[in-house]
Design a protein around this motif. Structure first.
Motif, PDB file in Angstrom:
ATOM      1  N   ASN A   1       0.857  -1.181   0.000  1.00 15.66           N
ATOM      2  CA  ASN A   1       0.000   0.000   0.000  1.00 15.66           C
ATOM      3  C   ASN A   1       0.895   1.234   0.000  1.00 15.66           C
ATOM      4  O   ASN A   1       1.852   1.307   0.769  1.00 15.66           O
ATOM      5  CB  ASN A   1      -0.919  -0.012   1.224  1.00 15.66           C
ATOM      6  N   LYS A   2       0.587   2.197  -0.850  1.00 14.25           N
ATOM      7  CA  LYS A   2       1.465   3.365  -0.988  1.00 14.25           C
ATOM      8  C   LYS A   2       1.543   4.196   0.291  1.00 14.25           C
ATOM      9  O   LYS A   2       2.498   4.934   0.490  1.00 14.25           O
ATOM     10  CB  LYS A   2       1.028   4.244  -2.153  1.00 14.25           C
ATOM     11  N   ASP A   3       0.576   4.070   1.171  1.00 11.49           N
ATOM     12  CA  ASP A   3       0.586   4.818   2.423  1.00 11.49           C
ATOM     13  C   ASP A   3       1.346   4.116   3.541  1.00 11.49           C
ATOM     14  O   ASP A   3       1.469   4.651   4.643  1.00 11.49           O
ATOM     15  CB  ASP A   3      -0.847   5.101   2.883  1.00 11.49           C
ATOM     16  N   ASP A   4       1.838   2.920   3.280  1.00 19.53           N
ATOM     17  CA  ASP A   4       2.563   2.151   4.299  1.00 19.53           C
ATOM     18  C   ASP A   4       4.067   2.351   4.104  1.00 19.53           C
ATOM     19  O   ASP A   4       4.693   1.701   3.272  1.00 19.53           O
ATOM     20  CB  ASP A   4       2.201   0.671   4.202  1.00 19.53           C
ATOM     21  N   ASP A   5       4.637   3.243   4.880  1.00 18.11           N
ATOM     22  CA  ASP A   5       6.073   3.525   4.784  1.00 18.11           C
ATOM     23  C   ASP A   5       6.931   2.465   5.459  1.00 18.11           C
ATOM     24  O   ASP A   5       8.154   2.548   5.407  1.00 18.11           O
ATOM     25  CB  ASP A   5       6.384   4.897   5.394  1.00 18.11           C
ATOM     26  N   THR A   6       6.328   1.477   6.088  1.00 22.40           N
ATOM     27  CA  THR A   6       7.107   0.429   6.740  1.00 22.40           C
ATOM     28  C   THR A   6       7.476  -0.696   5.782  1.00 22.40           C
ATOM     29  O   THR A   6       8.266  -1.560   6.134  1.00 22.40           O
ATOM     30  CB  THR A   6       6.370  -0.150   7.957  1.00 22.40           C
ATOM     31  N   ASN A  29      -3.315   0.891 -12.282  1.00 18.13           N
ATOM     32  CA  ASN A  29      -4.760   1.127 -12.206  1.00 18.13           C
ATOM     33  C   ASN A  29      -5.269   1.362 -10.794  1.00 18.13           C
ATOM     34  O   ASN A  29      -6.476   1.295 -10.557  1.00 18.13           O
ATOM     35  CB  ASN A  29      -5.498  -0.039 -12.861  1.00 18.13           C
ATOM     36  N   SER A  30      -4.375   1.637  -9.863  1.00 22.18           N
ATOM     37  CA  SER A  30      -4.777   1.903  -8.479  1.00 22.18           C
ATOM     38  C   SER A  30      -4.006   3.098  -7.939  1.00 22.18           C
ATOM     39  O   SER A  30      -2.809   3.232  -8.176  1.00 22.18           O
ATOM     40  CB  SER A  30      -4.487   0.683  -7.602  1.00 22.18           C
ATOM     41  N   SER A  31      -4.682   3.910  -7.199  1.00 22.05           N
ATOM     42  CA  SER A  31      -3.999   5.041  -6.553  1.00 22.05           C
ATOM     43  C   SER A  31      -3.493   4.654  -5.169  1.00 22.05           C
ATOM     44  O   SER A  31      -2.897   5.474  -4.477  1.00 22.05           O
ATOM     45  CB  SER A  31      -4.955   6.234  -6.446  1.00 22.05           C
ATOM     46  N   ASN A  32      -3.691   3.396  -4.763  1.00 24.27           N
ATOM     47  CA  ASN A  32      -3.320   2.960  -3.415  1.00 24.27           C
ATOM     48  C   ASN A  32      -2.149   1.996  -3.365  1.00 24.27           C
ATOM     49  O   ASN A  32      -1.815   1.511  -2.283  1.00 24.27           O
ATOM     50  CB  ASN A  32      -4.516   2.298  -2.733  1.00 24.27           C
ATOM     51  N   LEU A  33      -1.536   1.683  -4.493  1.00 20.08           N
ATOM     52  CA  LEU A  33      -0.480   0.674  -4.514  1.00 20.08           C
ATOM     53  C   LEU A  33       0.844   1.251  -4.976  1.00 20.08           C
ATOM     54  O   LEU A  33       0.880   2.228  -5.721  1.00 20.08           O
ATOM     55  CB  LEU A  33      -0.876  -0.473  -5.452  1.00 20.08           C
ATOM     56  N   LYS A  34       1.924   0.591  -4.539  1.00 23.49           N
ATOM     57  CA  LYS A  34       3.268   0.977  -4.971  1.00 23.49           C
ATOM     58  C   LYS A  34       4.120  -0.268  -5.165  1.00 23.49           C
ATOM     59  O   LYS A  34       3.865  -1.315  -4.561  1.00 23.49           O
ATOM     60  CB  LYS A  34       3.934   1.878  -3.938  1.00 23.49           C
ATOM     61  N   LEU A  35       5.123  -0.142  -6.006  1.00 24.99           N
ATOM     62  CA  LEU A  35       6.161  -1.150  -6.131  1.00 24.99           C
ATOM     63  C   LEU A  35       7.144  -0.851  -5.008  1.00 24.99           C
ATOM     64  O   LEU A  35       7.734   0.221  -4.966  1.00 24.99           O
ATOM     65  CB  LEU A  35       6.832  -1.054  -7.498  1.00 24.99           C
ATOM     66  N   ALA A  36       7.293  -1.787  -4.075  1.00 27.28           N
ATOM     67  CA  ALA A  36       8.036  -1.502  -2.849  1.00 27.28           C
ATOM     68  C   ALA A  36       9.549  -1.671  -2.993  1.00 27.28           C
ATOM     69  O   ALA A  36      10.292  -1.162  -2.162  1.00 27.28           O
ATOM     70  CB  ALA A  36       7.513  -2.369  -1.707  1.00 27.28           C
ATOM     71  N   ASP A  37      10.002  -2.376  -3.998  1.00 26.61           N
ATOM     72  CA  ASP A  37      11.441  -2.592  -4.170  1.00 26.61           C
ATOM     73  C   ASP A  37      11.654  -3.106  -5.589  1.00 26.61           C
ATOM     74  O   ASP A  37      10.691  -3.353  -6.322  1.00 26.61           O
ATOM     75  CB  ASP A  37      11.955  -3.604  -3.136  1.00 26.61           C
ATOM     76  N   GLU A  38      12.902  -3.299  -5.945  1.00 21.41           N
ATOM     77  CA  GLU A  38      13.219  -3.839  -7.266  1.00 21.41           C
ATOM     78  C   GLU A  38      12.713  -5.280  -7.364  1.00 21.41           C
ATOM     79  O   GLU A  38      12.891  -6.056  -6.418  1.00 21.41           O
ATOM     80  CB  GLU A  38      14.725  -3.805  -7.514  1.00 21.41           C
ATOM     81  N   PRO A  39      12.098  -5.647  -8.485  1.00 19.44           N
ATOM     82  CA  PRO A  39      11.678  -7.028  -8.666  1.00 19.44           C
ATOM     83  C   PRO A  39      12.884  -7.976  -8.627  1.00 19.44           C
ATOM     84  O   PRO A  39      14.009  -7.570  -8.916  1.00 19.44           O
ATOM     85  CB  PRO A  39      11.020  -7.021 -10.057  1.00 19.44           C
ATOM     86  N   ARG A  40      12.616  -9.215  -8.296  1.00 19.17           N
ATOM     87  CA  ARG A  40      13.676 -10.230  -8.219  1.00 19.17           C
ATOM     88  C   ARG A  40      13.181 -11.573  -8.696  1.00 19.17           C
ATOM     89  O   ARG A  40      12.009 -11.746  -8.945  1.00 19.17           O
ATOM     90  CB  ARG A  40      14.230 -10.334  -6.798  1.00 19.17           C
ATOM     91  N   LYS A  41      14.096 -12.512  -8.797  1.00 18.87           N
ATOM     92  CA  LYS A  41      13.852 -13.891  -9.203  1.00 18.87           C
ATOM     93  C   LYS A  41      13.107 -13.990 -10.538  1.00 18.87           C
ATOM     94  O   LYS A  41      11.898 -14.064 -10.595  1.00 18.87           O
ATOM     95  CB  LYS A  41      13.090 -14.678  -8.146  1.00 18.87           C
TER      96      LYS A  41
END
Length: 108
Positions: free
Chosen positions: A12-17, A92-104
């Motif tokens: 969630n883009k609002d979750d800084d943890t 397509n969402s204003s509430n999501l974020k990519l939290a880190d670089e993709p892997r595997k």
């Protein structure tokens, strides 16, 4: 293979943890992080592995849209999805974020 993808960490883009894969192994308020995956997927196998396995609470679902919705609603800390699906939902969402670089990397 006709397409090479990687696993993407979506939060969630609002979750800084949740800003990185490493954040998943850090407890939040004394509880393990909840991470949703599509049952039987590469993400499911990867998150069950030794890097995350018993350090997270893995939530398995038969539907990607449901898992992503739970992250949007802050009912899960994150989800791990194939990069094409992850990018579609983030776009397509204003509430999501990519939290880190993709892997595997994986192959279709």
């Amino acid at each position: 293979p006709y397409y090479v993808y990687k696993l993407a960490l979506v939060a969630n883009k609002d979750d800084d943890t949740v800003r990185s894969w490493a954040d998943l192994t850090r407890e939040r308020d004394g509880a393990k992080r909840t991470v949703g995956v599509l049952g039987g997927s590469v993400a499911h196998s990867y998150m069950k592995g030794k890097a995350f396995g018993d350090k997270i609470e893995l939530k398995i679902n038969p539907d990607v849209a449901t898992v992503v919705g739970l992250v949007e609603q802050k009912r899960l800390d994150a989800t791990v999805q194939d990069s094409p699906a992850a990018l579609y939902y983030i776009k397509n969402s204003s509430n999501l974020k990519l939290a880190d670089e993709p892997r595997k990397a994986g192959f279709y």
